[in-house]
Motif scaffolding. Structure first.
Motif, PDB file in Angstrom:
ATOM      1  N   PRO A  61       0.807  -1.232   0.000  1.00 13.93           N
ATOM      2  CA  PRO A  61       0.000   0.000   0.000  1.00 13.93           C
ATOM      3  C   PRO A  61       0.837   1.277   0.000  1.00 13.93           C
ATOM      4  O   PRO A  61       0.503   2.235  -0.699  1.00 13.93           O
ATOM      5  CB  PRO A  61      -0.838  -0.126   1.272  1.00 13.93           C
ATOM      6  N   LEU A  62       1.918   1.308   0.761  1.00 11.72           N
ATOM      7  CA  LEU A  62       2.749   2.513   0.805  1.00 11.72           C
ATOM      8  C   LEU A  62       3.341   2.811  -0.564  1.00 11.72           C
ATOM      9  O   LEU A  62       3.371   3.971  -0.995  1.00 11.72           O
ATOM     10  CB  LEU A  62       3.859   2.379   1.855  1.00 11.72           C
ATOM     11  N   LEU A  63       3.788   1.783  -1.270  1.00 11.69           N
ATOM     12  CA  LEU A  63       4.338   1.979  -2.616  1.00 11.69           C
ATOM     13  C   LEU A  63       3.274   2.517  -3.562  1.00 11.69           C
ATOM     14  O   LEU A  63       3.532   3.445  -4.336  1.00 11.69           O
ATOM     15  CB  LEU A  63       4.921   0.668  -3.152  1.00 11.69           C
ATOM     16  N   VAL A  64       2.076   1.967  -3.499  1.00 12.33           N
ATOM     17  CA  VAL A  64       0.987   2.425  -4.366  1.00 12.33           C
ATOM     18  C   VAL A  64       0.666   3.889  -4.059  1.00 12.33           C
ATOM     19  O   VAL A  64       0.510   4.711  -4.971  1.00 12.33           O
ATOM     20  CB  VAL A  64      -0.260   1.527  -4.202  1.00 12.33           C
ATOM     21  N   PHE A  65       0.590   4.241  -2.774  1.00  9.07           N
ATOM     22  CA  PHE A  65       0.333   5.634  -2.401  1.00  9.07           C
ATOM     23  C   PHE A  65       1.446   6.544  -2.912  1.00  9.07           C
ATOM     24  O   PHE A  65       1.168   7.634  -3.434  1.00  9.07           O
ATOM     25  CB  PHE A  65       0.190   5.783  -0.884  1.00  9.07           C
ATOM     26  N   LEU A  66       2.687   6.130  -2.758  1.00  3.67           N
ATOM     27  CA  LEU A  66       3.815   6.957  -3.218  1.00  3.67           C
ATOM     28  C   LEU A  66       3.777   7.170  -4.723  1.00  3.67           C
ATOM     29  O   LEU A  66       4.073   8.269  -5.204  1.00  3.67           O
ATOM     30  CB  LEU A  66       5.146   6.350  -2.774  1.00  3.67           C
ATOM     31  N   ILE A  67       3.410   6.140  -5.475  1.00  4.27           N
ATOM     32  CA  ILE A  67       3.277   6.294  -6.934  1.00  4.27           C
ATOM     33  C   ILE A  67       2.227   7.364  -7.230  1.00  4.27           C
ATOM     34  O   ILE A  67       2.467   8.280  -8.031  1.00  4.27           O
ATOM     35  CB  ILE A  67       2.906   4.954  -7.600  1.00  4.27           C
ATOM     36  N   ASP A  68       1.069   7.265  -6.573  1.00  9.09           N
ATOM     37  CA  ASP A  68       0.009   8.254  -6.786  1.00  9.09           C
ATOM     38  C   ASP A  68       0.476   9.658  -6.410  1.00  9.09           C
ATOM     39  O   ASP A  68       0.252  10.615  -7.148  1.00  9.09           O
ATOM     40  CB  ASP A  68      -1.230   7.892  -5.963  1.00  9.09           C
ATOM     41  N   ALA A  69       1.125   9.790  -5.262  1.00  6.75           N
ATOM     42  CA  ALA A  69       1.572  11.107  -4.795  1.00  6.75           C
ATOM     43  C   ALA A  69       2.610  11.708  -5.742  1.00  6.75           C
ATOM     44  O   ALA A  69       2.542  12.902  -6.070  1.00  6.75           O
ATOM     45  CB  ALA A  69       2.125  11.002  -3.374  1.00  6.75           C
ATOM     46  N   VAL A  70       3.544  10.895  -6.187  1.00  7.58           N
ATOM     47  CA  VAL A  70       4.557  11.385  -7.137  1.00  7.58           C
ATOM     48  C   VAL A  70       3.879  11.854  -8.418  1.00  7.58           C
ATOM     49  O   VAL A  70       4.231  12.901  -8.977  1.00  7.58           O
ATOM     50  CB  VAL A  70       5.624  10.297  -7.419  1.00  7.58           C
ATOM     51  N   LEU A  71       2.895  11.115  -8.892  1.00  8.93           N
ATOM     52  CA  LEU A  71       2.208  11.508 -10.123  1.00  8.93           C
ATOM     53  C   LEU A  71       1.418  12.802  -9.948  1.00  8.93           C
ATOM     54  O   LEU A  71       1.344  13.606 -10.884  1.00  8.93           O
ATOM     55  CB  LEU A  71       1.309  10.371 -10.612  1.00  8.93           C
ATOM     56  N   VAL A  72       0.864  13.043  -8.776  1.00 12.96           N
ATOM     57  CA  VAL A  72       0.181  14.317  -8.522  1.00 12.96           C
ATOM     58  C   VAL A  72       1.201  15.461  -8.547  1.00 12.96           C
ATOM     59  O   VAL A  72       0.942  16.529  -9.113  1.00 12.96           O
ATOM     60  CB  VAL A  72      -0.605  14.275  -7.194  1.00 12.96           C
ATOM     61  N   VAL A  73       2.374  15.242  -7.978  1.00 14.56           N
ATOM     62  CA  VAL A  73       3.424  16.264  -8.013  1.00 14.56           C
ATOM     63  C   VAL A  73       3.917  16.472  -9.448  1.00 14.56           C
ATOM     64  O   VAL A  73       4.171  17.610  -9.865  1.00 14.56           O
ATOM     65  CB  VAL A  73       4.581  15.905  -7.052  1.00 14.56           C
ATOM     66  N   VAL A  74       4.031  15.403 -10.222  1.00 18.41           N
ATOM     67  CA  VAL A  74       4.414  15.523 -11.638  1.00 18.41           C
ATOM     68  C   VAL A  74       3.372  16.371 -12.384  1.00 18.41           C
ATOM     69  O   VAL A  74       3.730  17.247 -13.175  1.00 18.41           O
ATOM     70  CB  VAL A  74       4.582  14.131 -12.287  1.00 18.41           C
ATOM     71  N   PHE A  75       2.094  16.116 -12.127  1.00 18.00           N
ATOM     72  CA  PHE A  75       1.021  16.921 -12.733  1.00 18.00           C
ATOM     73  C   PHE A  75       1.227  18.404 -12.408  1.00 18.00           C
ATOM     74  O   PHE A  75       1.166  19.261 -13.293  1.00 18.00           O
ATOM     75  CB  PHE A  75      -0.342  16.418 -12.237  1.00 18.00           C
ATOM     76  N   ALA A  76       1.469  18.717 -11.148  1.00 21.76           N
ATOM     77  CA  ALA A  76       1.666  20.113 -10.743  1.00 21.76           C
ATOM     78  C   ALA A  76       2.901  20.714 -11.406  1.00 21.76           C
ATOM     79  O   ALA A  76       2.878  21.866 -11.855  1.00 21.76           O
ATOM     80  CB  ALA A  76       1.776  20.202  -9.220  1.00 21.76           C
ATOM     81  N   ALA A 108       4.303  24.311 -18.113  1.00 25.98           N
ATOM     82  CA  ALA A 108       3.544  24.676 -19.312  1.00 25.98           C
ATOM     83  C   ALA A 108       3.173  26.154 -19.320  1.00 25.98           C
ATOM     84  O   ALA A 108       2.979  26.744 -20.381  1.00 25.98           O
ATOM     85  CB  ALA A 108       2.289  23.815 -19.421  1.00 25.98           C
ATOM     86  N   HIS A 109       3.084  26.755 -18.149  1.00 18.16           N
ATOM     87  CA  HIS A 109       2.743  28.170 -18.040  1.00 18.16           C
ATOM     88  C   HIS A 109       3.969  29.031 -17.727  1.00 18.16           C
ATOM     89  O   HIS A 109       3.820  30.188 -17.330  1.00 18.16           O
ATOM     90  CB  HIS A 109       1.672  28.374 -16.967  1.00 18.16           C
ATOM     91  N   SER A 110       5.149  28.437 -17.884  1.00 17.49           N
ATOM     92  CA  SER A 110       6.412  29.139 -17.628  1.00 17.49           C
ATOM     93  C   SER A 110       6.444  29.754 -16.235  1.00 17.49           C
ATOM     94  O   SER A 110       6.952  30.849 -16.032  1.00 17.49           O
ATOM     95  CB  SER A 110       6.663  30.217 -18.688  1.00 17.49           C
ATOM     96  N   GLU A 111       5.881  29.024 -15.269  1.00 14.21           N
ATOM     97  CA  GLU A 111       5.911  29.454 -13.879  1.00 14.21           C
ATOM     98  C   GLU A 111       7.092  28.796 -13.182  1.00 14.21           C
ATOM     99  O   GLU A 111       7.646  27.816 -13.679  1.00 14.21           O
ATOM    100  CB  GLU A 111       4.597  29.084 -13.181  1.00 14.21           C
ATOM    101  N   GLY A 112       7.466  29.319 -12.042  1.00  8.57           N
ATOM    102  CA  GLY A 112       8.605  28.796 -11.309  1.00  8.57           C
ATOM    103  C   GLY A 112       8.443  27.327 -10.943  1.00  8.57           C
ATOM    104  O   GLY A 112       7.343  26.854 -10.675  1.00  8.57           O
ATOM    105  N   LEU A 113       9.573  26.626 -10.946  1.00  6.49           N
ATOM    106  CA  LEU A 113       9.576  25.192 -10.653  1.00  6.49           C
ATOM    107  C   LEU A 113      10.333  24.865  -9.375  1.00  6.49           C
ATOM    108  O   LEU A 113      10.750  23.726  -9.173  1.00  6.49           O
ATOM    109  CB  LEU A 113      10.175  24.416 -11.839  1.00  6.49           C
ATOM    110  N   GLY A 114      10.496  25.854  -8.499  1.00  5.06           N
ATOM    111  CA  GLY A 114      11.127  25.590  -7.215  1.00  5.06           C
ATOM    112  C   GLY A 114      10.228  24.710  -6.362  1.00  5.06           C
ATOM    113  O   GLY A 114       9.021  24.611  -6.592  1.00  5.06           O
ATOM    114  N   ALA A 115      10.825  24.069  -5.380  1.00  2.00           N
ATOM    115  CA  ALA A 115      10.077  23.140  -4.530  1.00  2.00           C
ATOM    116  C   ALA A 115       8.869  23.821  -3.878  1.00  2.00           C
ATOM    117  O   ALA A 115       7.767  23.260  -3.862  1.00  2.00           O
ATOM    118  CB  ALA A 115      10.992  22.535  -3.464  1.00  2.00           C
ATOM    119  N   ALA A 116       9.046  25.028  -3.367  1.00  5.87           N
ATOM    120  CA  ALA A 116       7.938  25.730  -2.714  1.00  5.87           C
ATOM    121  C   ALA A 116       6.845  26.091  -3.721  1.00  5.87           C
ATOM    122  O   ALA A 116       5.654  26.035  -3.395  1.00  5.87           O
ATOM    123  CB  ALA A 116       8.446  26.987  -2.013  1.00  5.87           C
ATOM    124  N   GLN A 117       7.238  26.442  -4.928  1.00  2.44           N
ATOM    125  CA  GLN A 117       6.266  26.801  -5.945  1.00  2.44           C
ATOM    126  C   GLN A 117       5.461  25.585  -6.401  1.00  2.44           C
ATOM    127  O   GLN A 117       4.236  25.654  -6.541  1.00  2.44           O
ATOM    128  CB  GLN A 117       6.972  27.463  -7.128  1.00  2.44           C
TER     129      GLN A 117
END
Length: 122
Positions: free
Chosen positions: A3-18, A24-33
């Motif tokens: 379950p932890l691995l499955v959750f981590l895959i989902d969470a990483v993909l949500v961060v990839v989406f962000a 795509a909008h040429s906005e900052g890609l820093g960790a906080a942004q």
């Protein structure tokens, strides 16, 4: 899968989406942004996981991916709307819906196809 691995895959993909969205909008890609864009959807993902765990669904099933997608998207949009004081633009809702759907459902569909193929050749 654990379950932890499955959750981590989902969470990483949500961060990839962000990250992709910001890029795509040429906005900052820093960790906080990236965090500022991702966190409402990560809260939605956690809410979806609570629901999935409570209903004892198979974590890697496509149906579970659909549940997680809907909850992640709705909760994420509500939080964004509350934070901005306005409803997110319809075009953002459509793009976010497609992207998160492809990510949260897509990897499960690919996994299911691989499992089916392996079991049919065994």
């Amino acid at each position: 899968m654990a379950p932890l691995l499955v959750f981590l895959i989902d969470a990483v993909l949500v961060v990839v989406f962000a990250t992709f969205g910001r890029g795509a909008h040429s906005e900052g890609l820093g960790a906080a942004q990236v965090w500022g864009t991702a966190w409402p959807f990560l809260v939605g993902l956690v809410a979806g996981w609570v629901l999935v765990l409570a209903t004892r669904r198979a974590l890697t099933s496509v149906r579970t991916g659909v549940v997680l997608w809907v909850v992640t998207l709705v909760v994420g949009m509500v939080i964004r709307g509350l934070g901005d004081g306005r409803i997110p633009h319809w075009s953002f809702m459509i793009v976010a819906g497609i992207a998160t759907g492809v990510f949260l459902i897509g990897w499960r569909a690919i996994r299911a196809a691989i499992v089916r193929r392996r079991s049919s050749t065994a």
